[in-house]
Scaffold this active site. Structure first.
Site, PDB file in Angstrom:
ATOM      1  N   SER A  68       0.800  -1.229   0.000  1.00 44.97           N
ATOM      2  CA  SER A  68       0.000   0.000   0.000  1.00 44.97           C
ATOM      3  C   SER A  68       0.829   1.273   0.000  1.00 44.97           C
ATOM      4  O   SER A  68       0.312   2.338  -0.328  1.00 44.97           O
ATOM      5  CB  SER A  68      -0.941   0.004   1.214  1.00 44.97           C
ATOM      6  OG  SER A  68      -0.223   0.164   2.414  1.00 44.97           O
ATOM      7  N   LYS A 141       0.727   4.486   6.775  1.00 41.71           N
ATOM      8  CA  LYS A 141       0.173   5.369   5.732  1.00 41.71           C
ATOM      9  C   LYS A 141       0.805   6.746   5.862  1.00 41.71           C
ATOM     10  O   LYS A 141       1.538   7.046   6.804  1.00 41.71           O
ATOM     11  CB  LYS A 141      -1.355   5.503   5.880  1.00 41.71           C
ATOM     12  CG  LYS A 141      -2.129   4.200   5.971  1.00 41.71           C
ATOM     13  CD  LYS A 141      -2.141   3.413   4.682  1.00 41.71           C
ATOM     14  CE  LYS A 141      -2.926   2.106   4.844  1.00 41.71           C
ATOM     15  NZ  LYS A 141      -2.750   1.222   3.667  1.00 41.71           N
TER      16      LYS A 141
END
Length: 261
Positions: A68, A141
């Site tokens: 990701s 993230k």
């Protein structure tokens, strides 16, 4: 007629003194070994304690389990997370952070079976920061929105806007060739107090804030769930280096309305 005593027939007082000296020497050797072992144990205990304190309050190690955050971080990269500095400076837009699942972001994963010995070894290694077996329970993230920020996607150029100002993220986003949209899915949110809006650099393959708006937290990450800021990639050696927050991308973003210093 008398005979002289043989050389081996030492007087009793000499034999006693020799035996006492031998016993004293043996005692000193024993005390020396015991002192050495004591020092080794003390050094080990201090090392474990220091490592535990460092891991708990200063720096922690994780590995990357998913794609990701490509190409900033790739699968099996090992990273170090600064737990201490953000307590003083706070977080900034662009920081790459590790956080505990706010609830429902990660699908339950079967726990591998370990023997009692393997479990004990892993516990000890995790205690001192040499094992990162809990990486699968955390996410990594990039911070896009801070508390109070109005985050909207996308404008006519496919850019995210923060408090009315578009930001150009193309320097670090991984997108299909020819694609410039920062998100395939539109959104319009205001980040609540004590929370963050986060997104992965591999935008089309990141289950981030955008895809968890139906969870109890509304896709926002509570600051209390944030472990710290990623500052160094340590493995593999050919990828060793610092993690760029690309803070210049967000330099023109104004503070949200009503924000206080």
């Amino acid at each position: 007629m008398s005979t002289d005593p043989t050389a081996s027939a030492a007087p009793p007082f000499r034999r006693g003194r020799r035996e006492a000296e031998q016993a004293a020497a043996a005692s000193r050797r024993t005390r020396g070994w015991l002192a050495f072992l004591r020092d080794v144990v003390v050094i080990i205990v201090i090392a474990v304690l220091v490592s535990f304190l460092v891991k708990t309050f200063v720096v922690r190690s994780f590995f990357i389990p998913s794609a990701s955050m490509e190409d900033t971080l790739i699968i099996d990269d090992r990273i170090l997370v600064d737990e201490l500095t953000p307590n003083w400076t706070g977080y900034s837009r662009g920081d790459v952070v590790v956080f505990r699942d706010p609830g429902g972001w990660l699908e339950p994963m079967p726990q591998p079976e370990h023997s009692p010995f393997e479990a004990a070894v892993d516990w000890v290694l995790s205690l001192v920061g040499l094992s990162a077996s809990d990486s699968d329970d955390h996410l990594v993230k990039r911070i896009i929105g801070l508390p109070g920020d109005h985050v909207v996607c996308c404008n006519a150029l496919g850019q995210v806007s923060l408090n009315g100002v578009p930001v150009d993220e193309l320097d670090y986003l991984k997108l299909p060739p020819g694609d410039t949209e920062a998100s395939e899915d539109p959104f319009d949110v205001t980040v609540p107090d004590g929370s963050l809006w986060v997104m992965g650099d591999n935008r089309d393959r990141s289950r981030d804030s955008r895809y968890n708006t139906d969870q109890p937290g509304g896709g926002f990450v509570p600051l209390d769930n944030v472990v710290g800021k990623v500052f160094l990639r340590t493995w593999p050696f050919d990828r060793f280096g610092g993690i760029d927050g690309h803070h210049e991308v967000f330099a023109g973003v104004p503070e949200p309305e009503g924000a206080t210093d």
